[in-house]
Design an enzyme around this catalytic site. Sequence first.
Site, PDB file in Angstrom:
ATOM      1  N   TYR A 271      -6.483   4.851   4.032  1.00 62.84           N
ATOM      2  CA  TYR A 271      -6.234   5.818   5.110  1.00 62.84           C
ATOM      3  C   TYR A 271      -7.276   6.930   5.103  1.00 62.84           C
ATOM      4  CZ  TYR A 271      -1.619   3.594   5.476  1.00 62.84           C
ATOM      5  OH  TYR A 271      -0.587   2.697   5.632  1.00 62.84           O
TER       6      TYR A 271
ATOM      7  N   LYS B  36      -4.020  -3.490  -6.907  1.00 60.65           N
ATOM      8  CA  LYS B  36      -4.416  -4.872  -6.618  1.00 60.65           C
ATOM      9  C   LYS B  36      -5.817  -5.070  -7.206  1.00 60.65           C
ATOM     10  CE  LYS B  36      -3.657  -8.804  -4.391  1.00 60.65           C
ATOM     11  NZ  LYS B  36      -2.509  -9.721  -4.558  1.00 60.65           N
TER      12      LYS B  36
ATOM     13  N   ASP C  87       1.944  -6.950  -4.905  1.00 59.60           N
ATOM     14  CA  ASP C  87       2.812  -7.993  -4.328  1.00 59.60           C
ATOM     15  C   ASP C  87       3.912  -8.380  -5.312  1.00 59.60           C
ATOM     16  OD1 ASP C  87       0.585  -8.786  -5.741  1.00 59.60           O
ATOM     17  OD2 ASP C  87       0.290 -10.680  -4.682  1.00 59.60           O
TER      18      ASP C  87
ATOM     19  N   ASP D 211       2.663   3.696   1.057  1.00 59.50           N
ATOM     20  CA  ASP D 211       3.298   3.772   2.376  1.00 59.50           C
ATOM     21  C   ASP D 211       4.326   2.658   2.505  1.00 59.50           C
ATOM     22  OD1 ASP D 211       3.798   4.533   4.953  1.00 59.50           O
ATOM     23  OD2 ASP D 211       1.884   3.868   5.783  1.00 59.50           O
TER      24      ASP D 211
END
Length: 359
Positions: A125, A192, A225, A249
Amino acid sequence: MANYNVTLIPGDGIGPEVAEATRAVLDATGVGFNWEVRDAGMTAQEKYGDVLPEETLASIRKNTVGLKGPITTPIGAGFRSVNVGLRQSLGLYANLRPGKSIEGVQTRFEDIDLVIVRENMEGMYSGIEFDTGTPDAAEVIGAINARSKKPVATDAAISIKVITPEGSRRIVEFAFEYARANGRKKVTIVHKANIMKFSDGLFLRIAQEVAARYPDIEHNDRIVDNMCMQLMQKPDEYDLLVMPNLYGDIVSDLVAGMVGGLGVAPSGNIGKDVAVFEPIHGSAPSHAGKNEANPAAMILSGALMLRHLGEQAAAERVERAVADVIRTGDRVTYDLRADRDPAKAAGTTEMTKSIIERL
Ligand code: NAD
């Protein structure tokens, strides 16, 4: 006696109603607030020609604490987001999202007690984007293709993910400091880094360095994930989770959903010098002015603010009073009822009165 000066931004839609309810509850704690009411959003646009007037920002900077109702973002160009503006102007780099089960709220999960700490200013972002087919995108793609073994299609749209050592360090330090101050035992670093070896790799490495400075708090890390699956399967193994912007988020809304959704989800946006607390829900225009909005999320945001101010006992009283009213179930707003029938539900003011009675 007023012990704290706080900037109160009622917002619009249901904002003024839930803000008034929150002010009444916080005043009833006896902690002592002097409220400086300021505008942002549409109300500010009408008065000052600016959705985020300097006067509002100056008030928050001076008081160092703000409490904000939801603000409608009109669809269309030219209306900058007040929430992004507040974050950037005040350096509110940490988004704090607790998710705690409240008996009586209908959910699929029980006994959830998690805290999500989301990096609020960089990551995906960063706001650095290049639209498909533009000369700037062509230039950026040209520069990438000159260096990268994997060519980027010339008509690609590009969003830049920015992870910095300083941004990573301060959010992870915030997470560990919060854990220490609030009796949290374990911090999970979410990332990640197996795929984004440089950006998320940097976040993970810095996070592990910070973690080593907090030997009193356990830590581990999870790939985002897998984290989502584990939250569904064994949420009780987790305590406080810290992660970059985009993952935060998504995971914070996932956890909000686990504990009952918008009506009971508070948040804080915290920077080095100032903090602004707000419910995560929007302005729900269809319920505005009808005395039917659920004030709990904004009242719980007020409780988070009390904790931030060091008023732990008052915060606990407010949280317990809200939980009592929801558990009892006869004086709650429509959205907390199984039948969602506004005709049988309590209004905003009635539910607020009931919370104040239980304080
Ligand atoms: P919303 O959160 O306003 O509403 C989603 C649904 O939940 C609606 O059915 C609404 O009626 C209900 N709801 C939400 N809060 C409630 C409450 N306290 N009590 C009872 N019911 C409640 O989301 P939306 O409809 O997507 O957005 C409406 C406006 O709010 C948009 O302009 C959006 O940009 C803005 N928004 C602002 C913020 C903010 O200021 N922080 C956050 C989200 C959305």
